[in-house]
Design a protein around this motif. Sequence first.
Motif, PDB file in Angstrom:
ATOM      1  N   GLY A  48       0.798  -1.215   0.000  1.00 18.95           N
ATOM      2  CA  GLY A  48       0.000   0.000   0.000  1.00 18.95           C
ATOM      3  C   GLY A  48       0.831   1.266   0.000  1.00 18.95           C
ATOM      4  O   GLY A  48       0.292   2.381  -0.042  1.00 18.95           O
ATOM      5  N   LEU A  49       2.160   1.136   0.051  1.00 16.74           N
ATOM      6  CA  LEU A  49       3.040   2.294   0.057  1.00 16.74           C
ATOM      7  C   LEU A  49       3.246   2.824  -1.357  1.00 16.74           C
ATOM      8  O   LEU A  49       3.306   2.049  -2.328  1.00 16.74           O
ATOM      9  CB  LEU A  49       4.395   1.920   0.670  1.00 16.74           C
ATOM     10  N   THR A  50       3.377   4.137  -1.480  1.00 11.43           N
ATOM     11  CA  THR A  50       3.544   4.751  -2.811  1.00 11.43           C
ATOM     12  C   THR A  50       4.865   4.336  -3.461  1.00 11.43           C
ATOM     13  O   THR A  50       4.965   4.331  -4.694  1.00 11.43           O
ATOM     14  CB  THR A  50       3.483   6.279  -2.689  1.00 11.43           C
ATOM     15  N   ILE A  51       5.870   4.007  -2.652  1.00 13.94           N
ATOM     16  CA  ILE A  51       7.160   3.610  -3.219  1.00 13.94           C
ATOM     17  C   ILE A  51       7.180   2.151  -3.651  1.00 13.94           C
ATOM     18  O   ILE A  51       8.138   1.699  -4.276  1.00 13.94           O
ATOM     19  CB  ILE A  51       8.297   3.860  -2.207  1.00 13.94           C
ATOM     20  N   ASP A  52       6.118   1.410  -3.300  1.00 14.23           N
ATOM     21  CA  ASP A  52       6.037  -0.006  -3.673  1.00 14.23           C
ATOM     22  C   ASP A  52       5.498  -0.111  -5.095  1.00 14.23           C
ATOM     23  O   ASP A  52       4.309   0.075  -5.341  1.00 14.23           O
ATOM     24  CB  ASP A  52       5.129  -0.749  -2.686  1.00 14.23           C
ATOM     25  N   GLU A  53       6.360  -0.416  -6.046  1.00 17.46           N
ATOM     26  CA  GLU A  53       5.966  -0.472  -7.456  1.00 17.46           C
ATOM     27  C   GLU A  53       5.586  -1.870  -7.914  1.00 17.46           C
ATOM     28  O   GLU A  53       5.277  -2.084  -9.084  1.00 17.46           O
ATOM     29  CB  GLU A  53       7.103   0.073  -8.327  1.00 17.46           C
ATOM     30  N   ARG A  54       5.581  -2.819  -7.000  1.00  9.30           N
ATOM     31  CA  ARG A  54       5.197  -4.181  -7.376  1.00  9.30           C
ATOM     32  C   ARG A  54       3.694  -4.241  -7.669  1.00  9.30           C
ATOM     33  O   ARG A  54       2.909  -3.558  -7.036  1.00  9.30           O
ATOM     34  CB  ARG A  54       5.537  -5.159  -6.256  1.00  9.30           C
ATOM     35  N   ARG A  55       3.323  -5.041  -8.631  1.00 10.39           N
ATOM     36  CA  ARG A  55       1.918  -5.209  -8.989  1.00 10.39           C
ATOM     37  C   ARG A  55       1.594  -6.697  -9.162  1.00 10.39           C
ATOM     38  O   ARG A  55       1.347  -7.179 -10.261  1.00 10.39           O
ATOM     39  CB  ARG A  55       1.593  -4.448 -10.281  1.00 10.39           C
ATOM     40  N   PRO A  56       1.580  -7.451  -8.047  1.00  9.35           N
ATOM     41  CA  PRO A  56       1.281  -8.890  -8.149  1.00  9.35           C
ATOM     42  C   PRO A  56      -0.203  -9.127  -8.429  1.00  9.35           C
ATOM     43  O   PRO A  56      -1.050  -8.287  -8.128  1.00  9.35           O
ATOM     44  CB  PRO A  56       1.670  -9.421  -6.768  1.00  9.35           C
ATOM     45  N   ALA A  57      -0.474 -10.261  -9.000  1.00 12.34           N
ATOM     46  CA  ALA A  57      -1.873 -10.621  -9.282  1.00 12.34           C
ATOM     47  C   ALA A  57      -2.582 -11.115  -8.021  1.00 12.34           C
ATOM     48  O   ALA A  57      -3.815 -11.096  -7.960  1.00 12.34           O
ATOM     49  CB  ALA A  57      -1.933 -11.693 -10.362  1.00 12.34           C
ATOM     50  N   PHE A  58      -1.803 -11.540  -7.019  1.00  8.49           N
ATOM     51  CA  PHE A  58      -2.385 -12.082  -5.798  1.00  8.49           C
ATOM     52  C   PHE A  58      -1.679 -11.491  -4.582  1.00  8.49           C
ATOM     53  O   PHE A  58      -0.561 -10.992  -4.666  1.00  8.49           O
ATOM     54  CB  PHE A  58      -2.269 -13.610  -5.765  1.00  8.49           C
ATOM     55  N   ASN A  59      -2.355 -11.581  -3.436  1.00 10.60           N
ATOM     56  CA  ASN A  59      -1.777 -11.113  -2.185  1.00 10.60           C
ATOM     57  C   ASN A  59      -2.358 -11.940  -1.037  1.00 10.60           C
ATOM     58  O   ASN A  59      -3.396 -12.597  -1.202  1.00 10.60           O
ATOM     59  CB  ASN A  59      -2.066  -9.631  -1.972  1.00 10.60           C
ATOM     60  N   ILE A  60      -1.705 -11.899   0.107  1.00  7.82           N
ATOM     61  CA  ILE A  60      -2.182 -12.601   1.301  1.00  7.82           C
ATOM     62  C   ILE A  60      -2.489 -11.563   2.368  1.00  7.82           C
ATOM     63  O   ILE A  60      -1.618 -10.784   2.745  1.00  7.82           O
ATOM     64  CB  ILE A  60      -1.137 -13.602   1.820  1.00  7.82           C
ATOM     65  N   LEU A  61      -3.729 -11.565   2.829  1.00  8.24           N
ATOM     66  CA  LEU A  61      -4.164 -10.602   3.831  1.00  8.24           C
ATOM     67  C   LEU A  61      -4.928 -11.307   4.945  1.00  8.24           C
ATOM     68  O   LEU A  61      -5.471 -12.407   4.752  1.00  8.24           O
ATOM     69  CB  LEU A  61      -5.063  -9.531   3.210  1.00  8.24           C
ATOM     70  N   SER A  62      -4.992 -10.661   6.096  1.00  2.00           N
ATOM     71  CA  SER A  62      -5.777 -11.151   7.229  1.00  2.00           C
ATOM     72  C   SER A  62      -6.651 -10.025   7.755  1.00  2.00           C
ATOM     73  O   SER A  62      -6.294  -8.850   7.649  1.00  2.00           O
ATOM     74  CB  SER A  62      -4.859 -11.646   8.359  1.00  2.00           C
ATOM     75  N   GLY A  63      -7.804 -10.385   8.311  1.00  2.00           N
ATOM     76  CA  GLY A  63      -8.678  -9.380   8.906  1.00  2.00           C
ATOM     77  C   GLY A  63     -10.138  -9.771   8.808  1.00  2.00           C
ATOM     78  O   GLY A  63     -10.506 -10.729   8.124  1.00  2.00           O
ATOM     79  N   THR A  64     -10.968  -9.016   9.512  1.00  2.00           N
ATOM     80  CA  THR A  64     -12.404  -9.263   9.417  1.00  2.00           C
ATOM     81  C   THR A  64     -12.907  -9.005   8.002  1.00  2.00           C
ATOM     82  O   THR A  64     -13.910  -9.585   7.577  1.00  2.00           O
ATOM     83  CB  THR A  64     -13.162  -8.369  10.413  1.00  2.00           C
ATOM     84  N   SER A  65     -12.208  -8.134   7.256  1.00  2.00           N
ATOM     85  CA  SER A  65     -12.594  -7.856   5.873  1.00  2.00           C
ATOM     86  C   SER A  65     -12.285  -9.035   4.958  1.00  2.00           C
ATOM     87  O   SER A  65     -12.755  -9.079   3.815  1.00  2.00           O
ATOM     88  CB  SER A  65     -11.870  -6.603   5.358  1.00  2.00           C
ATOM     89  N   MET A  66     -11.489  -9.979   5.431  1.00  2.00           N
ATOM     90  CA  MET A  66     -11.250 -11.218   4.692  1.00  2.00           C
ATOM     91  C   MET A  66     -12.297 -12.276   5.061  1.00  2.00           C
ATOM     92  O   MET A  66     -12.678 -13.101   4.229  1.00  2.00           O
ATOM     93  CB  MET A  66      -9.844 -11.752   4.994  1.00  2.00           C
ATOM     94  N   SER A  67     -12.732 -12.235   6.293  1.00  2.00           N
ATOM     95  CA  SER A  67     -13.748 -13.192   6.736  1.00  2.00           C
ATOM     96  C   SER A  67     -15.121 -12.860   6.150  1.00  2.00           C
ATOM     97  O   SER A  67     -15.888 -13.755   5.783  1.00  2.00           O
ATOM     98  CB  SER A  67     -13.820 -13.199   8.267  1.00  2.00           C
ATOM     99  N   CYS A  68     -15.418 -11.568   6.063  1.00  2.00           N
ATOM    100  CA  CYS A  68     -16.732 -11.135   5.572  1.00  2.00           C
ATOM    101  C   CYS A  68     -17.089 -11.707   4.203  1.00  2.00           C
ATOM    102  O   CYS A  68     -18.191 -12.218   4.017  1.00  2.00           O
ATOM    103  CB  CYS A  68     -16.791  -9.608   5.566  1.00  2.00           C
TER     104      CYS A  68
END
Length: 291
Positions: A48-68
């Motif tokens: 989510g950082l502006t200096i992060d120029e990577r653009r992967p097709a997938f990511n791994i996240l945790s949170g209630t927004s993943m459970s919902c």
Amino acid sequence: MDVQPAPVVAAFSSRGPNRQVPQLLKPDVIGPGVNILAGWTGSVGPTGLTIDERRPAFNILSGTSMSCPHISGLAAFVKAAHPDWSPSAIKSALMTTAYALDNTGSPLFDAAAGGNANGTATPWSFGSGHVDPVKALSPGLVYDTSVDDYVAFLCTVGGASPRQVQAITGAPNATCQRKLSSPGDLNYPSFSVVFGLRKSHTTVTYHRELTNVGAAGSVYTVKVTGPPSIVVSVKPARLVFRKAGDKVRYTVTFKSTAQGGPMDAAFGWLAWSSVDGEHDVRSPISYTWGM
């Protein structure tokens, strides 16, 4: 992945009790939300950082927004199998078929130690339990709740003006002509019982209605578990559904024989089991004193 114990209530998971309406137990259920691998937007990098120029097709996240989205997908899954079911019937199916034991056969563990001293989770951590997609397709019975029931609930909670009720419901003609005897009388698949503060022999009575979504001629008997200081009476203790779609009401009375303080809490379960052994319709119960 052969991980034991699993599932575990994540430390970040939303928890009860419900401070706004103590007579309504929250949360409802839990679902997968830790280290979820899913598609990722190409607009930002994985950090989510502006200096992060990577653009992967997938990511791994945790949170209630993943459970919902998991729970939402399960609701759609049940709706596809039962297109005539109401949202409350689908929620009931997900709740009453959820499980509260992990893959070792032990009670669910709370990673935040939000349960008792040994870290065991409580319904304030997991609600009715972890969702079970397959069992939710055939719950046997459901607690179905209409829009009018929810309007009566809003009017019973207090503080909501007719204009606010109309805005919430989207019904310009909604009024508060009907109210429930208590917010806990909403036809919900769980129970939250609030006794008088530091009073013994306090009694609370709730009413429920079950709809048969199983076979004609189904018969169910009730079983209640919980602390010995609370006496629970269910009438009738046996429900007979002559055909699919039949609705049968019952009354449950909770009597506290011991005094409790504002920090005290106890938990139990009420389950309707079909005599053929096919279905167990389980509801968690939380007990507090003068919350």
